[in-house]
Design a protein around this motif. Structure first.
Motif, PDB file in Angstrom:
ATOM      1  N   LEU A 220       0.854  -1.178   0.000  1.00 30.09           N
ATOM      2  CA  LEU A 220       0.000   0.000   0.000  1.00 30.09           C
ATOM      3  C   LEU A 220       0.890   1.228   0.000  1.00 30.09           C
ATOM      4  N   LEU A 230      -6.396   2.948   3.780  1.00 31.80           N
ATOM      5  CA  LEU A 230      -5.864   1.904   2.909  1.00 31.80           C
ATOM      6  C   LEU A 230      -5.816   0.583   3.674  1.00 31.80           C
ATOM      7  N   ALA A 232      -4.926  -3.721   3.446  1.00 33.38           N
ATOM      8  CA  ALA A 232      -4.343  -4.860   2.729  1.00 33.38           C
ATOM      9  C   ALA A 232      -4.178  -6.017   3.697  1.00 33.38           C
TER      10      ALA A 232
END
Length: 258
Positions: A220, A230, A232
């Motif tokens: 990211l 964000l 992940a």
């Protein structure tokens, strides 16, 4: 495990920042995140001078109690920065709190520049490890990650992830772009580096929050400007694979460097 990085300029007050934390926690949890990381001094702002002392709270104070409630309601762990009042001293601190109410406090060991050194006392303890969903997470704050010894100590102790709330300002983008990926690569760990954005007084923050894999590659990467959430997933198998390729720990000559 999914990790969420919350890059933000903050909302202007402790209560407003806690409202913001609740909103982003709900969004992150809805996407399956188990850890949400906010920047250094998230609750109050970073470059606020003597107001730091006025806004400092104990690690079990009202803000921490509300954060624990947010974690419990949304079923994830939180890590955020704040000024901690302890006795007669104030620390640049980060608090980890999970959905079960378990907490871990870290006080920044390496204070950056004359302003921090005037406002805060250096943290006296080694950075801690916390376990979440079977992963060991090491806690650092901003300037700490620029010392290779700090990250290596956590990696040697078994860290899978190094979580770093930060307030990185211009002109130091090289830290986010080059140094943080290097720390991940040379230690074979994930590094989650979560920055502020915007301007605050005479400081301009550079954003560039990132989640770096043990191969030094960004999973990211936020932009330099603008708020971002964000998310992940990280796979601990990537650590074992990378350390087979780059056997730094196996080849390290401790006998030369102790």
């Amino acid at each position: 495990m999914k990790i969420a990085l919350f890059q933000t300029a903050g909302a202007g007050s402790v209560s407003a920042n806690l409202d913001l934390l609740e909103t982003r926690a709900a969004e992150a949890a809805a996407q399956g995140a188990r850890l949400l990381i906010a920047p250094e001094m998230f609750l109050t702002g970073y470059n606020i001078g003597e107001r730091t002392w006025e806004l400092a709270e104990r690690a079990d104070g009202p803000a921490a109690q509300r954060a624990a409630g947010i974690a419990a309601r949304h079923g994830l762990a939180l890590l955020y920065g704040f000024p901690e009042y302890h006795g007669e001293e104030v620390y640049n601190a980060a608090l980890f709190v999970d959905r079960d109410g378990r907490r871990e406090l870290y006080r920044k060991a390496h204070l950056f520049g004359s302003q921090e050194q005037r406002l805060f006392v250096r943290g006296p303890h080694r950075p801690p490890l916390v376990e979440l969903d079977g992963l060991k997470i090491g806690l650092l704050i901003c300037y700490d990650v620029e010392f290779p010894e700090a990250v290596r100590a956590l990696a040697v102790a078994g860290a899978d992830v190094i979580a770093v709330p930060t307030a990185l300002m211009a002109p130091y983008s090289i830290v986010a772009d080059t140094l943080v990926p290097t720390r991940a690569y040379e230690n074979g760990v994930f590094v989650a580096y979560v920055n502020r954005v915007g301007t605050e007084g005479d400081l301009a923050y550079v954003g560039r929050s990132c989640l770096i894999g043990p191969d030094g590659v960004a999973l990211l990467r936020a932009e330099a400007d603008g708020e971002a959430l964000l998310i992940a997933e990280i796979d601990p198998a990537d650590i074992a694979r990378l350390r087979r390729v780059n056997p730094y720990f196996a080849d390290l000559r401790d006998d030369l460097y102790s």
